[in-house]
Write an enzyme that holds these catalytic residues in place. Structure first.
Site, short mmCIF file in Angstrom:
data_model
loop_
_atom_site.label_atom_id
_atom_site.label_comp_id
_atom_site.label_asym_id
_atom_site.label_seq_id
_atom_site.Cartn_x
_atom_site.Cartn_y
_atom_site.Cartn_z
N TYR A 47 8.20 -2.87 -23.27
CA TYR A 47 8.06 -4.38 -23.05
C TYR A 47 9.53 -5.02 -22.05
O TYR A 47 9.42 -5.67 -21.19
CB TYR A 47 8.35 -5.00 -24.53
N ASP A 98 0.45 -7.64 -26.40
CA ASP A 98 -0.08 -8.88 -26.27
C ASP A 98 0.47 -9.52 -25.38
O ASP A 98 -0.02 -10.61 -24.49
CB ASP A 98 0.49 -9.65 -27.67
N LYS A 135 -0.84 -5.00 -35.40
CA LYS A 135 -0.62 -6.29 -35.29
C LYS A 135 -1.35 -7.50 -34.38
O LYS A 135 -1.43 -7.00 -33.08
CB LYS A 135 0.87 -6.49 -35.16
#
Length: 514
Positions: free
Chosen positions: A257, A292, A364
């Site tokens: 990330y 995501d 998640k």
């Protein structure tokens, strides 16, 4: 609801992920970073700031004459030579004293002098884990998907009020989102903070304040409320340290990330994520990965194979840091364009595919944000479809979507409506996914097969190029990052053969089998 998926393809994907991660693991073994070293001194009891507000761990590590030997070696030598505590040594550095050359002290003496502080740091982590486990056993959370909401006022005391209100409205997990750009700070702010843009600073004192409030609320409600924050950016290992010391439950902690979305040097990120995940494994903290985010910069249908490929890579990195599957919260999101025909079926396919491939992971599931327009009625309806997908496919952690997502930071009333929506859907459709069968070779199953096949193809390419080269080429999220550039590159260094990190030694174990 079960999909027929190619198990040989799943096994191949895991082998490829392992082959991708292995060369990075070799690099990690030979390198450390400034943030890893600061985490070491924090674990030895060094905390606080100097007169200018500079954290003592930064002052101490910046004063190392031979950082390639590790902060522990120098700190142990200083303790052995002076008889002072690590905190007293940090104070002496601030006062202008030079640290000793660690080579002048026998390694055995340095290790012995630091051992009580190492043992105390590990004992505190272990004690927090035991206390958390005891509370969870006594105050069960209820059946997943666990409802997760965010508070983000910038003021920890206002966040505390909002967190308690959210828990009273049904939230089972509360996340305190970090102040904008904190991931780019090469230090951890100190103390309770009351100002922050777009979020609240992640500090050890803020963690303590929020955990104490949620402990009291958990006792009053008779169910445990989890606390989440962010271990990412330039201080990933230090945030993991403070979270372990203050008994957090979850940390956003992705292997790529920071590289892709914050332009943090990839070498630094890989080293930092490994040590932070070792700490998370010991402390029982569940990591949340960030796949995501890929869907916010590229099309969700096209990027689905990259999301799955990243989940395999994140799993491989996590296993090598000692994290068991039950602590690997792989991420995904409900971000397909709502105007796409049969988009809901695609969402089901991708969510169920992840559930079956990673059956023991606390997945998640993230809400729709990219296509929110400010039409709160349509947004609330899209969130309901997201809620239905989550309960049908047995997701574990469910970040509630907000009907005002595209307008402002959600008010308490917005969170209450979001939780009410999720509770309704997850009650009325609790067993829906177990009562239906997927049409063989239908839209859902074909979509899942296509995503898996695409992920395997992508992993093949990455394995051939190498992960660092693949990131340079923009393989993930259509974002390109240089191997020797980005923020924090100057904080990465090769270890001397005499390098010593007693916490890494204590946390190291055999890699977890897939």
């Amino acid at each position: 609801m079960r999909l027929r998926i190619d198990q040989d393809a799943v096994a191949r994907a895991r082998r490829l992920a392992g082959a991708i991660v292995d060369p990075i693991a070799e690099f990690i073994a030979g390198h450390s970073t400034l943030s890893v070293e600061r985490a070491v001194v924090r674990l030895c009891g060094v905390d606080g700031v100097d007169g200018d507000g500079i954290p003592l761990p930064n002052r101490l590590v910046d004063a190392l004459a031979a950082r390639e030997l590790g902060a522990a070696r120098t700190l142990g030598a200083a303790v052995a030579e002076s008889g002072r505590t690590p905190r007293q040594i940090a104070d002496a550095v601030v006062a202008g004293e030079a640290l000793p050359d660690p080579r002048g002290t026998p390694e055995s003496a340095a290790r012995a002098a630091l051992r009580p502080y190492v043992d105390a740091g590990l004992a505190r982590i272990d004690g927090n884990r035991a206390a958390r486990d005891a509370m969870l056993a006594r105050l069960p959370q209820g059946e997943p998907p666990l409802l997760y909401v965010i508070v983000a006022s910038g003021n920890i005391y206002e966040d505390r009020t909002a967190a308690v209100a959210a828990a009273e409205a049904g939230a089972q997990i509360v996340a305190v989102i970090r102040s904008t750009a904190q991931s780019l700070l090469d230090y951890v702010p100190y103390g309770a903070t009351t100002e922050g843009f777009g979020g609240t600073y992640a500090t050890q004192e803020n963690f303590r304040i929020m955990r104490a409030a949620l402990d009291e609320t958990s006792e009053r409600l008779g169910r445990y409320v989890m606390l989440t924050n962010y271990a990412s950016g330039l201080c990933m290992p230090e945030i993991a340290t403070t979270a372990a010391l203050e008994r957090l439950n979850m940390l956003l902690n992705d292997s790529m990330y920071g590289i892709l979305f914050r332009d943090i040097n990839m070498q630094r990120t890989f080293v930092d994520q490994h040590f932070s995940r070792q700490l998370n494994a010991r402390s029982g903290i569940i990591i949340n990965t960030g796949e995501d985010n890929y869907l916010t910069t590229a099309d969700a249908v096209e990027q689905a194979p990259a999301v799955l490929a990243s989940q395999f890579v994140n799993e491989a990195f996590a296993h090598r840091a000692g994290l068991p599957d039950r602590q690997i919260g792989l991420g995904d999101a409900y971000e397909i364009d709502p105007d796409l025909k049969d988009g809901f079926l695609f969402q089901l396919a991708q969510a169920q595919l992840a559930r079956q491939i990673f059956p023991d992971a606390p997945l998640k599931y993230m809400p729709p944000t990219k296509h929110m327009t400010g039409n709160i009625f349509k947004g609330h309806l899209i969130d309901a479809m997201f809620n239905l997908t989550s309960v049908m496919t047995h997701q574990t952690v469910h970040l509630c979507g907000m009907l005002t997502e595209a307008i402002h930071t959600p008010f308490l009333g917005d969170r209450a409506l979001s939780l009410e929506n999720a509770r309704y859907i997850m009650t009325t459709a609790r067993s829906f996914g177990d009562e239906i069968e997927v049409k063989p070779d239908g839209i859902i199953e074909r979509r899942a097969q296509d995503v898996l096949a695409g992920a395997v193809r992508l992993l093949d390419v990455v394995a051939e190029r190498g992960l660092m080269r693949a990131i340079e080429d923009g393989t993930f999220a259509d974002v390109k990052r240089p191997r020797d550039g980005g923020r924090g590159y100057d904080g990465v260094f090769a270890k001397d053969p005499a390098y010593w990190n007693p916490f890494a030694d204590a946390l190291a174990g055999e890699a977890v089998a897939p």
